[in-house]
Design a protein around this motif. Structure first.
Motif, PDB file in Angstrom:
ATOM      1  N   ALA A  10       0.824  -1.207   0.000  1.00  0.00           N
ATOM      2  CA  ALA A  10       0.000   0.000   0.000  1.00  0.00           C
ATOM      3  C   ALA A  10       0.862   1.263   0.000  1.00  0.00           C
ATOM      4  CB  ALA A  10      -0.925  -0.001   1.218  1.00  0.00           C
ATOM      5  N   GLU A  11       1.919   1.267   0.799  1.00  0.00           N
ATOM      6  CA  GLU A  11       2.789   2.446   0.831  1.00  0.00           C
ATOM      7  C   GLU A  11       3.477   2.660  -0.512  1.00  0.00           C
ATOM      8  OE1 GLU A  11       3.920   2.948   5.550  1.00  0.00           O
ATOM      9  OE2 GLU A  11       5.411   2.065   4.213  1.00  0.00           O
ATOM     10  N   GLU A  12       3.853   1.575  -1.184  1.00  0.00           N
ATOM     11  CA  GLU A  12       4.478   1.724  -2.493  1.00  0.00           C
ATOM     12  C   GLU A  12       3.482   2.230  -3.542  1.00  0.00           C
ATOM     13  OE1 GLU A  12       7.643   1.687  -3.140  1.00  0.00           O
ATOM     14  OE2 GLU A  12       7.981   1.271  -1.021  1.00  0.00           O
ATOM     15  N   VAL A  13       2.245   1.712  -3.502  1.00  0.00           N
ATOM     16  CA  VAL A  13       1.219   2.211  -4.430  1.00  0.00           C
ATOM     17  C   VAL A  13       0.995   3.704  -4.215  1.00  0.00           C
ATOM     18  CG1 VAL A  13      -1.256   2.122  -4.969  1.00  0.00           C
ATOM     19  CG2 VAL A  13       0.047   0.005  -4.780  1.00  0.00           C
ATOM     20  N   PHE A  14       0.925   4.114  -2.960  1.00  0.00           N
ATOM     21  CA  PHE A  14       0.644   5.508  -2.631  1.00  0.00           C
ATOM     22  C   PHE A  14       1.812   6.427  -2.971  1.00  0.00           C
ATOM     23  CE2 PHE A  14       0.148   8.819   0.871  1.00  0.00           C
ATOM     24  CZ  PHE A  14      -0.849   9.526   0.214  1.00  0.00           C
ATOM     25  N   PHE A  15       3.019   6.061  -2.513  1.00  0.00           N
ATOM     26  CA  PHE A  15       4.156   6.962  -2.664  1.00  0.00           C
ATOM     27  C   PHE A  15       4.863   6.808  -4.012  1.00  0.00           C
ATOM     28  CE2 PHE A  15       3.692   7.266   1.922  1.00  0.00           C
ATOM     29  CZ  PHE A  15       3.941   8.611   2.138  1.00  0.00           C
ATOM     30  N   ARG A  16       5.231   5.588  -4.373  1.00  0.00           N
ATOM     31  CA  ARG A  16       5.980   5.388  -5.628  1.00  0.00           C
ATOM     32  C   ARG A  16       5.066   5.148  -6.826  1.00  0.00           C
ATOM     33  NH1 ARG A  16       8.942   5.989  -1.139  1.00  0.00           N
ATOM     34  NH2 ARG A  16       8.549   3.833  -0.495  1.00  0.00           N
ATOM     35  N   GLY A  17       3.788   4.814  -6.569  1.00  0.00           N
ATOM     36  CA  GLY A  17       2.855   4.662  -7.674  1.00  0.00           C
ATOM     37  C   GLY A  17       2.191   5.970  -8.038  1.00  0.00           C
ATOM     38  N   ALA A  18       1.545   6.622  -7.072  1.00  0.00           N
ATOM     39  CA  ALA A  18       0.768   7.826  -7.344  1.00  0.00           C
ATOM     40  C   ALA A  18       1.576   9.116  -7.173  1.00  0.00           C
ATOM     41  CB  ALA A  18      -0.464   7.847  -6.441  1.00  0.00           C
ATOM     42  N   LEU A  19       2.092   9.352  -5.958  1.00  0.00           N
ATOM     43  CA  LEU A  19       2.720  10.646  -5.674  1.00  0.00           C
ATOM     44  C   LEU A  19       3.983  10.880  -6.494  1.00  0.00           C
ATOM     45  CD1 LEU A  19       2.334  11.016  -1.794  1.00  0.00           C
ATOM     46  CD2 LEU A  19       0.782  11.701  -3.618  1.00  0.00           C
ATOM     47  N   LEU A  20       4.808   9.854  -6.663  1.00  0.00           N
ATOM     48  CA  LEU A  20       6.049  10.024  -7.415  1.00  0.00           C
ATOM     49  C   LEU A  20       5.766  10.498  -8.841  1.00  0.00           C
ATOM     50  CD1 LEU A  20       9.158   9.617  -7.665  1.00  0.00           C
ATOM     51  CD2 LEU A  20       8.673   7.271  -8.397  1.00  0.00           C
ATOM     52  N   ALA A  21       4.782   9.894  -9.505  1.00  0.00           N
ATOM     53  CA  ALA A  21       4.461  10.275 -10.884  1.00  0.00           C
ATOM     54  C   ALA A  21       3.948  11.707 -10.945  1.00  0.00           C
ATOM     55  CB  ALA A  21       3.431   9.308 -11.459  1.00  0.00           C
ATOM     56  N   MET A  22       3.084  12.088  -9.998  1.00  0.00           N
ATOM     57  CA  MET A  22       2.572  13.465  -9.981  1.00  0.00           C
ATOM     58  C   MET A  22       3.693  14.485  -9.826  1.00  0.00           C
ATOM     59  SD  MET A  22      -0.625  13.007  -7.350  1.00  0.00           S
ATOM     60  CE  MET A  22      -1.919  11.787  -7.601  1.00  0.00           C
ATOM     61  N   LEU A  23       4.606  14.190  -8.910  1.00  0.00           N
ATOM     62  CA  LEU A  23       5.684  15.143  -8.612  1.00  0.00           C
ATOM     63  C   LEU A  23       6.704  15.220  -9.737  1.00  0.00           C
ATOM     64  CD1 LEU A  23       6.066  14.201  -4.852  1.00  0.00           C
ATOM     65  CD2 LEU A  23       5.339  16.431  -5.732  1.00  0.00           C
ATOM     66  N   ILE A  24       7.028  14.096 -10.360  1.00  0.00           N
ATOM     67  CA  ILE A  24       7.961  14.132 -11.488  1.00  0.00           C
ATOM     68  C   ILE A  24       7.329  14.871 -12.663  1.00  0.00           C
ATOM     69  CG2 ILE A  24       9.124  12.716 -13.243  1.00  0.00           C
ATOM     70  CD1 ILE A  24       9.732  10.674 -11.128  1.00  0.00           C
ATOM     71  N   ALA A  25       6.029  14.648 -12.893  1.00  0.00           N
ATOM     72  CA  ALA A  25       5.346  15.360 -13.971  1.00  0.00           C
ATOM     73  C   ALA A  25       5.362  16.866 -13.733  1.00  0.00           C
ATOM     74  CB  ALA A  25       3.906  14.858 -14.095  1.00  0.00           C
ATOM     75  N   GLN A  26       5.346  17.276 -12.462  1.00  0.00           N
ATOM     76  CA  GLN A  26       5.333  18.701 -12.128  1.00  0.00           C
ATOM     77  C   GLN A  26       6.734  19.309 -12.109  1.00  0.00           C
ATOM     78  OE1 GLN A  26       2.654  20.640 -11.473  1.00  0.00           O
ATOM     79  NE2 GLN A  26       3.687  22.480 -10.792  1.00  0.00           N
ATOM     80  N   TYR A  27       7.707  18.572 -11.541  1.00  0.00           N
ATOM     81  CA  TYR A  27       9.002  19.173 -11.247  1.00  0.00           C
ATOM     82  C   TYR A  27      10.175  18.536 -11.986  1.00  0.00           C
ATOM     83  CZ  TYR A  27       6.374  21.175  -7.367  1.00  0.00           C
ATOM     84  OH  TYR A  27       5.445  21.842  -6.610  1.00  0.00           O
ATOM     85  N   GLY A  28       9.952  17.474 -12.743  1.00  0.00           N
ATOM     86  CA  GLY A  28      11.047  16.769 -13.392  1.00  0.00           C
ATOM     87  C   GLY A  28      11.548  15.630 -12.528  1.00  0.00           C
TER      88      GLY A  28
END
Length: 313
Positions: free
Chosen positions: A151-169
């Motif tokens: 669950a932590e991987e889905v939340f952090f490395r699945g969802a949040l990581l993609a959002m943040l890379i899309a925003q900031y590189g």
């Protein structure tokens, strides 16, 4: 949106992956705070139930594993997936869960055990009868820890990581996601030393897990490492107070396991060579494994961006 060259961020029509939706770090922080609040409420309910019912031993094991880990973290994974699908049109594949996830995770279970070898040696040095005595505790920990880690991987490395890379590189996205993962592990009432240890270690783990996810194109390896790290650590925490003892019960295991979360590190304990060996060495070994295997991905993430020559003149 930044074009990164990573399918989990840019999208991949062949795999049914929509491009990641950029989101500000403040929005992602709010997501983390909401999840922390819900988990905290659930844990308080479990503690209250344990206190009022006097649950112990197998009853406490079931209550703790289901109430602390399985239900709240299972809900976190399902909610993350549902919101991702509904708001961003990004389903399981976009969150790094695909046909490659399970076979991609298998070798990293072994890698995680290699990295955790100092802790495994510490466990093996305990009473020789601990395996039979703690069997029910291990069975309770295994599925709960797997759900928590996934669950932590889905939340952090699945969802949040993609959002943040899309925003900031890639570079800034990986760093911010790791900082949020460190913030996730901040507990109420922690001593400054506990806070420093927890945030520092989880920040490094957040960096290496993000690199591995981008390298593999799914979260299988990250879940494997996360699971091994948590499971071995939980077993060690439950056995810590019984080194050399032949006569102890599963009730004792769970009391020790629970007490380990309420115990603060002292400077003397942290500076003890045995403590550093079981605390820091696994993280160092895991980091070296990631650096050795994913060095091309590390370069792609952290190398300075090259500007294109101006040919308009």
């Amino acid at each position: 949106m930044n074009i990164t060259g990573f399918p989990l961020i840019d999208g991949d029509a062949r795999r049914g992956i929509a491009p990641a939706v950029p989101r500000h770090w403040g929005v992602c922080t709010i997501y983390v705070l909401i999840a922390q609040t819900v988990l905290g409420v659930m844990w308080s309910i479990v503690d209250a139930l344990a206190f009022t019912t006097g649950a112990g031993g197998a009853q406490y094991a079931a209550l703790a594993s289901i109430g602390w880990l399985i239900i709240p973290f299972g809900a976190l994974a399902l909610t993350t997936t549902w919101l991702s699908e509904e708001t961003d049109n990004r389903g399981w594949a976009a969150l790094g869960v695909s046909r490659q996830t399970l076979p991609g995770a298998a070798p990293w279970v072994l890698a995680g055990l290699v990295a955790a070898s100092p802790v495994l040696l510490d466990i093996a040095a305990l009473a020789p009868s601990w395996i039979a005595t703690a069997a029910s505790a291990l069975l309770a920990l295994l599925p709960a820890t797997l759900i928590q880690s996934g669950a932590e991987e889905v939340f952090f490395r699945g969802a949040l990581l993609a959002m943040l890379i899309a925003q900031y590189g890639p570079k800034n996205g990986v760093i911010i996601s790791a900082l949020l993962f460190g913030f996730w592990h901040v507990g109420v009432g922690q001593s400054p030393l506990d806070l420093t240890i927890n945030v520092s270690m989880t920040f490094v783990f957040g960096i290496t897990s993000a690199i591995l996810v981008l390298h593999q194109g799914h979260i299988g390896g990250a879940i494997a490492l996360h699971f091994v790290w948590n499971f071995v650590g939980n077993v060690d925490a439950g056995l810590t107070n019984f080194a050399g003892q032949e006569d102890w019960s599963v009730d004792d295991f769970w009391m020790s396991f629970d007490a380990s979360f309420d115990t603060s590190w002292t400077e003397e304990e942290f500076l003890d060579p045995d403590t550093r060996n079981t605390l820091l060495m696994p993280l160092l070994l895991e980091t070296l494994l990631i650096v050795g295997i994913c060095r091309d991905t590390i370069f792609r993430v952290f190398a300075p961006a090259r500007s294109e020559p101006d040919v308009s003149a």
